[in-house]
Write a protein that holds these residues in place. Sequence first.
Motif, PDB file in Angstrom:
ATOM      1  N   PRO A  70     -44.190  11.488  47.758  1.00  0.00           N
ATOM      2  CA  PRO A  70     -43.431  12.499  47.011  1.00  0.00           C
ATOM      3  C   PRO A  70     -43.082  12.086  45.581  1.00  0.00           C
ATOM      4  CG  PRO A  70     -42.081  11.508  48.725  1.00  0.00           C
ATOM      5  CD  PRO A  70     -43.466  10.976  48.906  1.00  0.00           C
ATOM      6  N   GLU A  71     -43.131  10.773  45.288  1.00  0.00           N
ATOM      7  CA  GLU A  71     -42.831  10.311  43.925  1.00  0.00           C
ATOM      8  C   GLU A  71     -44.037  10.450  42.998  1.00  0.00           C
ATOM      9  OE1 GLU A  71     -44.552   6.791  46.026  1.00  0.00           O
ATOM     10  OE2 GLU A  71     -43.132   8.331  46.577  1.00  0.00           O
ATOM     11  N   ILE A  72     -45.169  10.845  43.574  1.00  0.00           N
ATOM     12  CA  ILE A  72     -46.398  11.051  42.807  1.00  0.00           C
ATOM     13  C   ILE A  72     -46.823  12.502  42.961  1.00  0.00           C
ATOM     14  CG2 ILE A  72     -48.842  10.434  42.608  1.00  0.00           C
ATOM     15  CD1 ILE A  72     -48.110   7.661  43.726  1.00  0.00           C
ATOM     16  N   ARG A  73     -47.183  13.137  41.861  1.00  0.00           N
ATOM     17  CA  ARG A  73     -47.682  14.519  41.909  1.00  0.00           C
ATOM     18  C   ARG A  73     -49.160  14.503  41.525  1.00  0.00           C
ATOM     19  NH1 ARG A  73     -45.657  19.988  41.535  1.00  0.00           N
ATOM     20  NH2 ARG A  73     -47.477  21.108  42.270  1.00  0.00           N
ATOM     21  N   VAL A  74     -50.016  14.902  42.457  1.00  0.00           N
ATOM     22  CA  VAL A  74     -51.451  14.966  42.213  1.00  0.00           C
ATOM     23  C   VAL A  74     -51.785  16.365  41.706  1.00  0.00           C
ATOM     24  CG1 VAL A  74     -53.758  14.773  43.219  1.00  0.00           C
ATOM     25  CG2 VAL A  74     -51.919  13.253  44.005  1.00  0.00           C
ATOM     26  N   LEU A  75     -52.552  16.410  40.627  1.00  0.00           N
ATOM     27  CA  LEU A  75     -52.954  17.668  40.000  1.00  0.00           C
ATOM     28  C   LEU A  75     -54.439  17.607  39.678  1.00  0.00           C
ATOM     29  CD1 LEU A  75     -49.948  17.476  37.623  1.00  0.00           C
ATOM     30  CD2 LEU A  75     -50.186  19.259  39.351  1.00  0.00           C
ATOM     31  N   GLY A  76     -55.094  18.726  39.775  1.00  0.00           N
ATOM     32  CA  GLY A  76     -56.515  18.768  39.486  1.00  0.00           C
ATOM     33  C   GLY A  76     -56.828  19.631  38.278  1.00  0.00           C
ATOM     34  N   TYR A 121     -56.290  10.563  35.262  1.00  0.00           N
ATOM     35  CA  TYR A 121     -55.326  10.116  34.258  1.00  0.00           C
ATOM     36  C   TYR A 121     -53.974   9.885  34.921  1.00  0.00           C
ATOM     37  CZ  TYR A 121     -58.817  11.809  30.972  1.00  0.00           C
ATOM     38  OH  TYR A 121     -59.983  12.006  30.272  1.00  0.00           O
ATOM     39  N   LEU A 122     -53.310   8.826  34.512  1.00  0.00           N
ATOM     40  CA  LEU A 122     -51.974   8.513  35.008  1.00  0.00           C
ATOM     41  C   LEU A 122     -50.970   8.812  33.907  1.00  0.00           C
ATOM     42  CD1 LEU A 122     -52.731   5.110  36.786  1.00  0.00           C
ATOM     43  CD2 LEU A 122     -52.821   7.434  37.744  1.00  0.00           C
ATOM     44  N   VAL A 123     -49.981   9.636  34.248  1.00  0.00           N
ATOM     45  CA  VAL A 123     -48.916  10.009  33.320  1.00  0.00           C
ATOM     46  C   VAL A 123     -47.604   9.569  33.971  1.00  0.00           C
ATOM     47  CG1 VAL A 123     -47.748  11.940  32.178  1.00  0.00           C
ATOM     48  CG2 VAL A 123     -50.246  11.961  32.433  1.00  0.00           C
ATOM     49  N   ASP A 124     -46.792   8.820  33.234  1.00  0.00           N
ATOM     50  CA  ASP A 124     -45.572   8.254  33.809  1.00  0.00           C
ATOM     51  C   ASP A 124     -44.462   9.300  33.956  1.00  0.00           C
ATOM     52  OD1 ASP A 124     -44.178   8.478  31.350  1.00  0.00           O
ATOM     53  OD2 ASP A 124     -44.523   6.383  30.825  1.00  0.00           O
ATOM     54  N   ALA A 141     -55.854   2.435  45.695  1.00  0.00           N
ATOM     55  CA  ALA A 141     -56.095   1.900  44.349  1.00  0.00           C
ATOM     56  C   ALA A 141     -55.190   2.572  43.314  1.00  0.00           C
ATOM     57  CB  ALA A 141     -57.560   2.075  43.967  1.00  0.00           C
ATOM     58  N   ILE A 142     -54.998   3.872  43.434  1.00  0.00           N
ATOM     59  CA  ILE A 142     -54.134   4.581  42.484  1.00  0.00           C
ATOM     60  C   ILE A 142     -52.694   4.108  42.634  1.00  0.00           C
ATOM     61  CG2 ILE A 142     -53.165   6.839  41.875  1.00  0.00           C
ATOM     62  CD1 ILE A 142     -55.947   8.029  42.609  1.00  0.00           C
ATOM     63  N   GLN A 143     -52.223   3.987  43.873  1.00  0.00           N
ATOM     64  CA  GLN A 143     -50.864   3.497  44.104  1.00  0.00           C
ATOM     65  C   GLN A 143     -50.687   2.089  43.551  1.00  0.00           C
ATOM     66  OE1 GLN A 143     -51.105   4.519  48.390  1.00  0.00           O
ATOM     67  NE2 GLN A 143     -48.981   5.161  48.092  1.00  0.00           N
ATOM     68  N   ALA A 144     -51.676   1.247  43.740  1.00  0.00           N
ATOM     69  CA  ALA A 144     -51.602  -0.126  43.241  1.00  0.00           C
ATOM     70  C   ALA A 144     -51.545  -0.149  41.721  1.00  0.00           C
ATOM     71  CB  ALA A 144     -52.795  -0.933  43.743  1.00  0.00           C
ATOM     72  N   ARG A 145     -52.330   0.696  41.088  1.00  0.00           N
ATOM     73  CA  ARG A 145     -52.337   0.729  39.612  1.00  0.00           C
ATOM     74  C   ARG A 145     -51.002   1.235  39.076  1.00  0.00           C
ATOM     75  NH1 ARG A 145     -52.774  -2.131  35.958  1.00  0.00           N
ATOM     76  NH2 ARG A 145     -53.108  -1.220  33.934  1.00  0.00           N
ATOM     77  N   ILE A 146     -50.442   2.247  39.718  1.00  0.00           N
ATOM     78  CA  ILE A 146     -49.126   2.750  39.309  1.00  0.00           C
ATOM     79  C   ILE A 146     -48.076   1.645  39.476  1.00  0.00           C
ATOM     80  CG2 ILE A 146     -47.267   4.347  39.944  1.00  0.00           C
ATOM     81  CD1 ILE A 146     -49.485   6.465  40.409  1.00  0.00           C
ATOM     82  N   ALA A 147     -48.128   0.923  40.581  1.00  0.00           N
ATOM     83  CA  ALA A 147     -47.180  -0.177  40.812  1.00  0.00           C
ATOM     84  C   ALA A 147     -47.316  -1.244  39.729  1.00  0.00           C
ATOM     85  CB  ALA A 147     -47.405  -0.781  42.201  1.00  0.00           C
ATOM     86  N   GLU A 148     -48.548  -1.560  39.327  1.00  0.00           N
ATOM     87  CA  GLU A 148     -48.768  -2.542  38.256  1.00  0.00           C
ATOM     88  C   GLU A 148     -48.181  -2.052  36.941  1.00  0.00           C
ATOM     89  OE1 GLU A 148     -52.948  -3.461  37.925  1.00  0.00           O
ATOM     90  OE2 GLU A 148     -53.064  -4.004  40.056  1.00  0.00           O
ATOM     91  N   LEU A 149     -48.399  -0.774  36.635  1.00  0.00           N
ATOM     92  CA  LEU A 149     -47.845  -0.226  35.395  1.00  0.00           C
ATOM     93  C   LEU A 149     -46.322  -0.232  35.416  1.00  0.00           C
ATOM     94  CD1 LEU A 149     -50.320   2.751  34.813  1.00  0.00           C
ATOM     95  CD2 LEU A 149     -50.163   0.643  33.483  1.00  0.00           C
TER      96      LEU A 149
END
Length: 154
Positions: A70-76, A121-124, A141-149
Amino acid sequence: MITKALRVGLFAVSLLLVACAPDHGNDQYGHKIDSAQLEGRWLVINYWAEWCGPCHKEIPELNALAKTNPEIRVLGVNYDHLEGDSLLKSTEKMGIQYTVFQDDPATLFSLPVSNVLPATYLVDPQGQYREKLVGEQTATAIQARIAELEKKGQ
């Protein structure tokens, strides 16, 4: 007791607040994309097309990410700029279960152009573009990259 003048004043203020909210356009169903649903969370904005083989493989991962985080919003975004019924039929054919923009949101989020698919694209949570991921992605992989950022404070 609320006076008529106070009601008129509150109504005017609410109109101003609505007018100040950024317009994110409509989704694949023609419904307005509410900016309140996008603010304060990470946005994962994925560009896809029906003719893109890796996009077909990636979409189930994005569906899972959208459902479990829920803390991530996926959009296409459809790379071929489909609109209306064509866009809706394409999203159904692809099995997309998350919101798809009718109009390209690149200018809203200052996204660089991509000539390759899939592009994600990742937008904070502050609405700042952070990174472009090229090629097929997984939810992990996306969750890991967000965690790194987040860890880097970027």
